[in-house]
Design a protein around this motif. Structure first.
Motif, PDB file in Angstrom:
ATOM      1  N   MET A   1      -0.127  -1.318  -5.416  1.00  0.00           N
ATOM      2  CA  MET A   1       0.335  -0.854  -4.172  1.00  0.00           C
ATOM      3  C   MET A   1       1.677  -0.700  -4.101  1.00  0.00           C
ATOM      4  O   MET A   1       2.546  -1.331  -4.413  1.00  0.00           O
ATOM      5  N   PRO A   2       2.059   0.436  -3.706  1.00  0.00           N
ATOM      6  CA  PRO A   2       3.821   0.933  -3.495  1.00  0.00           C
ATOM      7  C   PRO A   2       4.059  -0.039  -2.364  1.00  0.00           C
ATOM      8  O   PRO A   2       3.440  -0.514  -1.466  1.00  0.00           O
ATOM      9  N   ASP A   3       5.328  -0.630  -2.468  1.00  0.00           N
ATOM     10  CA  ASP A   3       5.925  -1.460  -1.721  1.00  0.00           C
ATOM     11  C   ASP A   3       5.940  -0.691  -0.041  1.00  0.00           C
ATOM     12  O   ASP A   3       6.002  -1.466   0.932  1.00  0.00           O
ATOM     13  N   PHE A   4       6.241   0.366  -0.139  1.00  0.00           N
ATOM     14  CA  PHE A   4       6.378   0.982   1.356  1.00  0.00           C
ATOM     15  C   PHE A   4       5.561   0.996   2.229  1.00  0.00           C
ATOM     16  O   PHE A   4       5.443   0.806   3.349  1.00  0.00           O
ATOM     17  N   LEU A   5       4.167   0.864   1.596  1.00  0.00           N
ATOM     18  CA  LEU A   5       2.919   0.569   2.331  1.00  0.00           C
ATOM     19  C   LEU A   5       2.697  -0.746   3.038  1.00  0.00           C
ATOM     20  O   LEU A   5       2.024  -0.692   3.943  1.00  0.00           O
ATOM     21  N   ASN A   6       3.551  -1.523   2.788  1.00  0.00           N
ATOM     22  CA  ASN A   6       3.569  -2.951   3.276  1.00  0.00           C
ATOM     23  C   ASN A   6       4.482  -3.057   4.597  1.00  0.00           C
ATOM     24  O   ASN A   6       4.514  -3.863   5.195  1.00  0.00           O
ATOM     25  N   GLN A   7       5.292  -1.780   4.959  1.00  0.00           N
ATOM     26  CA  GLN A   7       6.188  -1.813   5.938  1.00  0.00           C
ATOM     27  C   GLN A   7       5.410  -1.555   7.304  1.00  0.00           C
ATOM     28  O   GLN A   7       4.476  -0.772   7.148  1.00  0.00           O
ATOM     29  N   THR A   8       5.710  -2.387   8.274  1.00  0.00           N
ATOM     30  CA  THR A   8       4.920  -2.461   9.586  1.00  0.00           C
ATOM     31  C   THR A   8       5.153  -0.751  10.134  1.00  0.00           C
ATOM     32  O   THR A   8       3.846  -0.531  10.588  1.00  0.00           O
ATOM     33  N   SER A   9       6.162  -0.048  10.059  1.00  0.00           N
ATOM     34  CA  SER A   9       6.253   1.239  10.609  1.00  0.00           C
ATOM     35  C   SER A   9       5.249   2.254   9.555  1.00  0.00           C
ATOM     36  O   SER A   9       4.779   3.333  10.361  1.00  0.00           O
ATOM     37  N   VAL A  10       5.337   2.090   8.550  1.00  0.00           N
ATOM     38  CA  VAL A  10       4.402   2.930   7.625  1.00  0.00           C
ATOM     39  C   VAL A  10       2.941   2.642   8.080  1.00  0.00           C
ATOM     40  O   VAL A  10       2.225   3.599   8.290  1.00  0.00           O
ATOM     41  N   GLN A  11       2.544   1.374   8.230  1.00  0.00           N
ATOM     42  CA  GLN A  11       1.117   0.889   8.583  1.00  0.00           C
ATOM     43  C   GLN A  11       0.872   1.622   9.854  1.00  0.00           C
ATOM     44  O   GLN A  11      -0.173   1.920  10.112  1.00  0.00           O
ATOM     45  N   LEU A  12       1.845   1.421  10.783  1.00  0.00           N
ATOM     46  CA  LEU A  12       1.562   2.008  12.373  1.00  0.00           C
ATOM     47  C   LEU A  12       1.511   3.471  12.214  1.00  0.00           C
ATOM     48  O   LEU A  12       0.511   4.070  12.839  1.00  0.00           O
ATOM     49  N   ALA A  13       2.235   4.189  11.500  1.00  0.00           N
ATOM     50  CA  ALA A  13       2.152   5.618  11.311  1.00  0.00           C
ATOM     51  C   ALA A  13       0.686   6.134  10.842  1.00  0.00           C
ATOM     52  O   ALA A  13       0.185   7.020  11.250  1.00  0.00           O
ATOM     53  N   LEU A  14       0.315   5.243   9.960  1.00  0.00           N
ATOM     54  CA  LEU A  14      -1.100   5.641   9.189  1.00  0.00           C
ATOM     55  C   LEU A  14      -2.179   5.200  10.079  1.00  0.00           C
ATOM     56  O   LEU A  14      -3.160   6.060  10.162  1.00  0.00           O
ATOM     57  N   SER A  15      -2.103   4.275  10.865  1.00  0.00           N
ATOM     58  CA  SER A  15      -3.039   3.939  11.852  1.00  0.00           C
ATOM     59  C   SER A  15      -3.267   4.919  13.075  1.00  0.00           C
ATOM     60  O   SER A  15      -4.394   5.170  13.313  1.00  0.00           O
TER      61      SER A  15
END
Length: 94
Positions: A1-15
């Motif tokens: 899994m790419p590292d950028f998916l572990n960032q909180t801001s990316v997870q928040l945006a996807l959610s």
């Protein structure tokens, strides 16, 4: 899994994106159900009008028409009581 998916801001945006999509689909589904409900409310008067025409043309007798009219009246009353039960809520509340 790419590292950028572990960032909180990316997870928040996807959610949030997922939440918006699910909400939009739910809204669309509810609005279609309401449209279908409104259309079904017009069916009984139209049906009664067609049976009235059949009676005038002699396709059905007066007794048959009265029977049909009574059945449609019971269906309309049942729908009305169901709608009142849904809008009024439990006893003692509105």
């Amino acid at each position: 899994m790419p590292d950028f998916l572990n960032q909180t801001s990316v997870q928040l945006a996807l959610s949030l994106t997922f939440l918006v999509v699910i909400t939009a689909l739910g809204y669309r589904w509810v609005s279609r159900l309401r449209d279908l409900s409104r259309k079904s409310d017009r069916v009984l008067p139209e049906a009664l009008g067609k049976f009235e025409e059949m009676r005038r043309e002699g396709d059905i007798s007066e007794a048959e028409f009265r029977n049909i009219e009574a059945v449609l009246g019971r269906i309309r009353a049942k729908k009305s009581s169901e709608l009142e039960g849904k809008t009024s809520g439990p006893e003692g509340t509105s």
